[in-house]
Motif scaffolding. Sequence first.
Motif, short mmCIF file in Angstrom:
data_model
loop_
_atom_site.label_atom_id
_atom_site.label_comp_id
_atom_site.label_asym_id
_atom_site.label_seq_id
_atom_site.Cartn_x
_atom_site.Cartn_y
_atom_site.Cartn_z
N LEU A 54 0.85 -1.19 0.00
CA LEU A 54 0.00 0.00 0.00
C LEU A 54 0.88 1.24 0.00
N GLY A 55 0.43 2.28 -0.67
CA GLY A 55 1.15 3.55 -0.66
C GLY A 55 2.22 3.68 -1.71
N GLU A 56 2.24 2.77 -2.68
CA GLU A 56 3.30 2.79 -3.68
C GLU A 56 3.23 4.02 -4.58
N LEU A 57 2.03 4.51 -4.87
CA LEU A 57 1.93 5.71 -5.72
C LEU A 57 2.56 6.92 -5.05
N ALA A 58 2.29 7.09 -3.76
CA ALA A 58 2.85 8.22 -3.02
C ALA A 58 4.38 8.15 -2.98
N VAL A 59 4.92 6.95 -2.88
CA VAL A 59 6.37 6.79 -2.85
C VAL A 59 6.95 7.10 -4.23
N LEU A 60 6.26 6.65 -5.28
CA LEU A 60 6.79 6.84 -6.63
C LEU A 60 6.79 8.29 -7.08
N ASP A 61 5.75 9.06 -6.70
CA ASP A 61 5.71 10.44 -7.18
C ASP A 61 5.91 11.49 -6.09
N SER A 62 6.25 11.07 -4.89
CA SER A 62 6.51 11.97 -3.76
C SER A 62 5.36 12.93 -3.48
N GLN A 63 4.16 12.47 -3.74
CA GLN A 63 2.95 13.26 -3.49
C GLN A 63 2.18 12.62 -2.34
N PRO A 64 1.24 13.37 -1.76
CA PRO A 64 0.43 12.77 -0.69
C PRO A 64 -0.33 11.55 -1.22
N ARG A 65 -0.59 10.62 -0.33
CA ARG A 65 -1.30 9.40 -0.74
C ARG A 65 -2.69 9.75 -1.23
N THR A 66 -3.24 8.88 -2.07
CA THR A 66 -4.52 9.15 -2.70
C THR A 66 -5.66 8.35 -2.08
N ALA A 67 -5.36 7.51 -1.10
CA ALA A 67 -6.39 6.67 -0.51
C ALA A 67 -6.22 6.60 1.00
N THR A 68 -7.29 6.25 1.65
CA THR A 68 -7.28 6.02 3.09
C THR A 68 -7.53 4.54 3.31
N VAL A 69 -6.81 3.94 4.22
CA VAL A 69 -6.97 2.52 4.52
C VAL A 69 -7.83 2.37 5.76
N ILE A 70 -8.84 1.52 5.64
CA ILE A 70 -9.68 1.17 6.78
C ILE A 70 -9.63 -0.35 6.91
N ALA A 71 -9.16 -0.84 8.03
CA ALA A 71 -9.05 -2.28 8.25
C ALA A 71 -10.40 -2.85 8.66
N ALA A 72 -10.82 -3.91 7.99
CA ALA A 72 -12.08 -4.57 8.32
C ALA A 72 -11.89 -5.53 9.50
N GLU A 73 -10.65 -5.88 9.77
CA GLU A 73 -10.35 -6.76 10.90
C GLU A 73 -8.93 -6.49 11.35
N THR A 74 -8.54 -7.07 12.46
CA THR A 74 -7.20 -6.87 12.99
C THR A 74 -6.17 -7.33 11.96
N CYS A 75 -5.13 -6.52 11.80
CA CYS A 75 -4.09 -6.87 10.85
C CYS A 75 -2.73 -6.41 11.39
N HIS A 76 -1.70 -6.98 10.82
CA HIS A 76 -0.33 -6.61 11.15
C HIS A 76 0.23 -5.88 9.94
N ILE A 77 0.86 -4.74 10.19
CA ILE A 77 1.40 -3.96 9.09
C ILE A 77 2.88 -3.67 9.32
N ARG A 78 3.56 -3.35 8.25
CA ARG A 78 4.95 -2.91 8.31
C ARG A 78 5.01 -1.57 7.59
N ILE A 79 5.52 -0.58 8.26
CA ILE A 79 5.70 0.73 7.66
C ILE A 79 7.17 0.86 7.29
#
Length: 154
Positions: free
Chosen positions: A8-33
């Motif tokens: 997630l967030g690959e577009l923002a990384v590629l063009d150095s612009q703010p992200r275009t989407a908001t993530v809402i988790a439907a259930e508990t998840c583990h993420i890596r930033i």
Amino acid sequence: MRGAGELLGELAVLDSQPRTATVIAAETCHIRIIPAAAFLTFVEEHDLLAPLLRHAIARVRESEAVRLELATASVPLRLASALSRLVEAASSSASDLAVRLTQTELSQMIGASRNAVVNALKPWREQDWVRTTSGGGLLVRDIHSIQSHARTQA
């Protein structure tokens, strides 16, 4: 909708612009930033720019297809497509898949009234392709039959 192992967030990384989407988790998840600089270094060191660009373009095309569907398709077809994406994102080999979204949440996701979602689900419940669960979610039992039925109703 995204499942385990998704990027997630690959577009923002590629063009150095703010992200275009908001993530809402439907259930508990583990993420890596991963900080953008570290991610881009990894991409460069492993010659992953071309695959990353293909992935990002596919995401943009997918978003456009969903937007078109939301604007033009019938409620049963939009609901069947949303359930299909949820089933695909779950990447589970189980024959029955629990969808932990309420009918109200599903209606918001597809831009329809809750009543329209209830009406779309009715024939699918009667065929036992889907069941409602005590927690307010759904148990998808036969996504292929749901998709076929929705296409014939379009």
